[in-house]
Design a protein around this motif. Structure first.
Motif, PDB file in Angstrom:
ATOM      1  N   LEU A 143      -2.498  -5.401   3.570  1.00 16.88           N
ATOM      2  CA  LEU A 143      -1.359  -5.858   2.767  1.00 16.88           C
ATOM      3  C   LEU A 143      -1.559  -7.279   2.276  1.00 16.88           C
ATOM      4  CD1 LEU A 143       1.869  -4.438   4.434  1.00 16.88           C
ATOM      5  CD2 LEU A 143       1.198  -4.268   2.053  1.00 16.88           C
ATOM      6  N   LEU A 144      -2.101  -8.142   3.117  1.00 19.11           N
ATOM      7  CA  LEU A 144      -2.359  -9.525   2.701  1.00 19.11           C
ATOM      8  C   LEU A 144      -3.383  -9.554   1.566  1.00 19.11           C
ATOM      9  CD1 LEU A 144      -2.000 -12.582   3.026  1.00 19.11           C
ATOM     10  CD2 LEU A 144      -3.810 -12.502   4.761  1.00 19.11           C
ATOM     11  N   ALA A 145      -4.482  -8.829   1.735  1.00 20.99           N
ATOM     12  CA  ALA A 145      -5.518  -8.802   0.693  1.00 20.99           C
ATOM     13  C   ALA A 145      -4.956  -8.212  -0.602  1.00 20.99           C
ATOM     14  CB  ALA A 145      -6.721  -7.996   1.172  1.00 20.99           C
ATOM     15  N   GLY A 146      -4.156  -7.173  -0.494  1.00 26.13           N
ATOM     16  CA  GLY A 146      -3.543  -6.572  -1.674  1.00 26.13           C
ATOM     17  C   GLY A 146      -2.565  -7.516  -2.355  1.00 26.13           C
ATOM     18  N   THR A 147      -1.792  -8.235  -1.566  1.00 26.10           N
ATOM     19  CA  THR A 147      -0.840  -9.203  -2.121  1.00 26.10           C
ATOM     20  C   THR A 147      -1.571 -10.281  -2.902  1.00 26.10           C
ATOM     21  OG1 THR A 147       0.734  -8.813  -0.328  1.00 26.10           O
ATOM     22  CG2 THR A 147       0.928 -10.890  -1.516  1.00 26.10           C
ATOM     23  N   ILE A 148      -2.643 -10.786  -2.332  1.00 28.41           N
ATOM     24  CA  ILE A 148      -3.422 -11.841  -2.991  1.00 28.41           C
ATOM     25  C   ILE A 148      -4.002 -11.320  -4.304  1.00 28.41           C
ATOM     26  CG2 ILE A 148      -5.531 -13.226  -2.791  1.00 28.41           C
ATOM     27  CD1 ILE A 148      -4.844 -13.419   0.265  1.00 28.41           C
ATOM     28  N   THR A 149      -4.527 -10.105  -4.286  1.00 24.90           N
ATOM     29  CA  THR A 149      -5.130  -9.540  -5.483  1.00 24.90           C
ATOM     30  C   THR A 149      -4.081  -9.204  -6.540  1.00 24.90           C
ATOM     31  OG1 THR A 149      -6.992  -8.698  -4.208  1.00 24.90           O
ATOM     32  CG2 THR A 149      -6.594  -7.661  -6.329  1.00 24.90           C
ATOM     33  N   LEU A 150      -2.906  -8.770  -6.122  1.00 21.33           N
ATOM     34  CA  LEU A 150      -1.842  -8.455  -7.087  1.00 21.33           C
ATOM     35  C   LEU A 150      -1.299  -9.694  -7.785  1.00 21.33           C
ATOM     36  CD1 LEU A 150       0.275  -5.754  -5.234  1.00 21.33           C
ATOM     37  CD2 LEU A 150      -0.937  -5.481  -7.397  1.00 21.33           C
ATOM     38  N   THR A 151      -1.412 -10.838  -7.135  1.00 24.89           N
ATOM     39  CA  THR A 151      -0.892 -12.071  -7.718  1.00 24.89           C
ATOM     40  C   THR A 151      -1.906 -12.597  -8.728  1.00 24.89           C
ATOM     41  OG1 THR A 151       0.160 -12.523  -5.596  1.00 24.89           O
ATOM     42  CG2 THR A 151       0.048 -14.335  -7.153  1.00 24.89           C
ATOM     43  N   VAL A 186       6.992 -11.268  -2.973  1.00 26.68           N
ATOM     44  CA  VAL A 186       5.744 -10.971  -3.675  1.00 26.68           C
ATOM     45  C   VAL A 186       6.016 -10.669  -5.152  1.00 26.68           C
ATOM     46  CG1 VAL A 186       3.821  -9.329  -3.861  1.00 26.68           C
ATOM     47  CG2 VAL A 186       4.481 -10.233  -1.632  1.00 26.68           C
ATOM     48  N   MET A 187       7.063  -9.883  -5.429  1.00 27.42           N
ATOM     49  CA  MET A 187       7.386  -9.595  -6.837  1.00 27.42           C
ATOM     50  C   MET A 187       7.733 -10.871  -7.596  1.00 27.42           C
ATOM     51  SD  MET A 187       9.299  -5.923  -6.905  1.00 27.42           S
ATOM     52  CE  MET A 187      10.297  -6.017  -5.446  1.00 27.42           C
ATOM     53  N   TRP A 188       8.487 -11.759  -6.956  1.00 25.32           N
ATOM     54  CA  TRP A 188       8.819 -13.032  -7.599  1.00 25.32           C
ATOM     55  C   TRP A 188       7.552 -13.856  -7.841  1.00 25.32           C
ATOM     56  CZ3 TRP A 188      12.059 -15.464 -10.489  1.00 25.32           C
ATOM     57  CH2 TRP A 188      11.987 -16.859 -10.595  1.00 25.32           C
ATOM     58  N   ASP A 189       6.681 -13.897  -6.837  1.00 24.89           N
ATOM     59  CA  ASP A 189       5.436 -14.660  -6.982  1.00 24.89           C
ATOM     60  C   ASP A 189       4.546 -14.096  -8.085  1.00 24.89           C
ATOM     61  OD1 ASP A 189       6.289 -16.304  -4.990  1.00 24.89           O
ATOM     62  OD2 ASP A 189       4.912 -15.566  -3.460  1.00 24.89           O
ATOM     63  N   ILE A 190       4.560 -12.782  -8.274  1.00 31.00           N
ATOM     64  CA  ILE A 190       3.775 -12.168  -9.344  1.00 31.00           C
ATOM     65  C   ILE A 190       4.296 -12.617 -10.710  1.00 31.00           C
ATOM     66  CG2 ILE A 190       3.274  -9.957 -10.483  1.00 31.00           C
ATOM     67  CD1 ILE A 190       3.016  -8.750  -7.637  1.00 31.00           C
ATOM     68  N   VAL A 191       5.614 -12.648 -10.858  1.00 27.77           N
ATOM     69  CA  VAL A 191       6.210 -13.095 -12.119  1.00 27.77           C
ATOM     70  C   VAL A 191       5.849 -14.561 -12.386  1.00 27.77           C
ATOM     71  CG1 VAL A 191       8.398 -13.579 -13.301  1.00 27.77           C
ATOM     72  CG2 VAL A 191       8.088 -11.422 -12.074  1.00 27.77           C
ATOM     73  N   VAL A 198       3.228 -16.337 -15.430  1.00 27.93           N
ATOM     74  CA  VAL A 198       3.564 -17.453 -16.316  1.00 27.93           C
ATOM     75  C   VAL A 198       2.549 -18.588 -16.139  1.00 27.93           C
ATOM     76  CG1 VAL A 198       5.299 -19.217 -16.830  1.00 27.93           C
ATOM     77  CG2 VAL A 198       6.014 -16.849 -16.403  1.00 27.93           C
ATOM     78  N   GLN A 199       2.216 -18.896 -14.888  1.00 26.34           N
ATOM     79  CA  GLN A 199       1.252 -19.972 -14.621  1.00 26.34           C
ATOM     80  C   GLN A 199      -0.127 -19.652 -15.193  1.00 26.34           C
ATOM     81  OE1 GLN A 199       1.611 -20.177 -10.356  1.00 26.34           O
ATOM     82  NE2 GLN A 199       3.123 -21.839 -10.446  1.00 26.34           N
ATOM     83  N   VAL A 200      -0.597 -18.427 -15.017  1.00 28.77           N
ATOM     84  CA  VAL A 200      -1.910 -18.046 -15.542  1.00 28.77           C
ATOM     85  C   VAL A 200      -1.890 -18.064 -17.066  1.00 28.77           C
ATOM     86  CG1 VAL A 200      -3.551 -16.128 -15.755  1.00 28.77           C
ATOM     87  CG2 VAL A 200      -2.667 -16.785 -13.516  1.00 28.77           C
ATOM     88  N   ALA A 201      -0.813 -17.581 -17.666  1.00 29.53           N
ATOM     89  CA  ALA A 201      -0.707 -17.634 -19.128  1.00 29.53           C
ATOM     90  C   ALA A 201      -0.759 -19.079 -19.610  1.00 29.53           C
ATOM     91  CB  ALA A 201       0.590 -16.963 -19.587  1.00 29.53           C
ATOM     92  N   ASP A 217      -0.749 -22.351   1.578  1.00 29.74           N
ATOM     93  CA  ASP A 217       0.340 -21.601   0.956  1.00 29.74           C
ATOM     94  C   ASP A 217       0.228 -20.115   1.283  1.00 29.74           C
ATOM     95  OD1 ASP A 217       2.675 -21.477  -0.628  1.00 29.74           O
ATOM     96  OD2 ASP A 217       1.499 -20.794  -2.349  1.00 29.74           O
ATOM     97  N   ILE A 218      -0.973 -19.555   1.214  1.00 27.78           N
ATOM     98  CA  ILE A 218      -1.180 -18.140   1.541  1.00 27.78           C
ATOM     99  C   ILE A 218      -0.836 -17.889   3.003  1.00 27.78           C
ATOM    100  CG2 ILE A 218      -2.975 -16.376   1.870  1.00 27.78           C
ATOM    101  CD1 ILE A 218      -4.253 -17.427  -0.745  1.00 27.78           C
ATOM    102  N   LYS A 219      -1.249 -18.788   3.876  1.00 30.94           N
ATOM    103  CA  LYS A 219      -0.980 -18.604   5.300  1.00 30.94           C
ATOM    104  C   LYS A 219       0.517 -18.693   5.625  1.00 30.94           C
ATOM    105  CE  LYS A 219      -3.748 -19.663   8.596  1.00 30.94           C
ATOM    106  NZ  LYS A 219      -4.111 -18.323   9.033  1.00 30.94           N
ATOM    107  N   THR A 220       1.215 -19.635   5.009  1.00 32.65           N
ATOM    108  CA  THR A 220       2.636 -19.791   5.343  1.00 32.65           C
ATOM    109  C   THR A 220       3.519 -18.812   4.571  1.00 32.65           C
ATOM    110  OG1 THR A 220       2.862 -21.563   3.703  1.00 32.65           O
ATOM    111  CG2 THR A 220       2.433 -22.211   5.983  1.00 32.65           C
ATOM    112  N   ARG A 221       3.189 -18.559   3.320  1.00 33.23           N
ATOM    113  CA  ARG A 221       4.061 -17.719   2.486  1.00 33.23           C
ATOM    114  C   ARG A 221       3.857 -16.235   2.757  1.00 33.23           C
ATOM    115  NH1 ARG A 221       7.738 -18.681  -1.199  1.00 33.23           N
ATOM    116  NH2 ARG A 221       7.991 -17.285  -2.964  1.00 33.23           N
TER     117      ARG A 221
END
Length: 166
Positions: free
Chosen positions: A113-121, A71-76, A80-83, A152-156
């Motif tokens: 946790l899933l909802a939080g992960t999605i929102t944090l990304t 999750v931390m890697w995906d946030i980083v 970059v992708q959003v920027a 991707d959300i379902k598998t990752r």
């Protein structure tokens, strides 16, 4: 001994998390603050345990640590992708999407946790959970493939959370 431990520390992971967060929030580390953090870590879950009658009985800490790193890697990467999207894609060319994610998770903690992960990304937000808890509504800032985002959300994330709370 185990029964007394479960009574004193009903949520060991939460106890540990609260103690660590308390210690990290201090400007300076001291033994007194660490002890106080542990005391808070014991008292807060103990006081709130009556509202957690169906807490998960199994939790795999090693898998949770791997999940946290992913999750931390995906946030980083998402930052970059959003920027890149914000700097290069004109507003008129953005393709936002609402995506319904059917859930296989049943544990409220895992769904949270899933909802939080999605929102944090960055670029995604969990907007709603169905009344029955069988699907999650997610908003995506920019995508050409909504089905790919769902998969991707379902598998990752969801598949890993199923293993953590199995």
């Amino acid at each position: 001994m185990t029964r007394m431990f479960r009574w004193l520390i009903p949520h060991p992971f939460l106890t540990l998390l609260l103690a660590i967060v308390w210690i990290l929030l201090q400007n300076e580390f001291s033994a007194g603050m660490a002890v106080f953090g542990v005391i808070l870590g014991v008292l807060i879950p103990l006081g709130s345990s009556v509202w957690w009658p169906d807490r998960p009985t199994r939790f795999h800490m090693g898998k949770m640590l791997r999940y946290s790193l992913i999750v931390m890697w995906d946030i980083v990467v998402a930052n970059v992708q959003v920027a890149w999207v914000v700097l290069t894609v004109p507003n008129s060319k953005l393709t936002p999407a609402w995506i319904v994610i059917p859930l296989d998770l049943v544990s409220p903690e895992a769904i949270t946790l899933l909802a939080g992960t999605i929102t944090l990304t960055p670029g995604t937000v969990s907007a709603d959970l169905s009344d029955e808890g069988h699907s999650l509504l997610v908003h995506v800032l920019h995508t050409d493939d909504p089905d790919g985002v769902r998969d991707d959300i379902k598998t990752r994330y969801e598949a890993r959370l199923k293993e953590i709370f199995a």
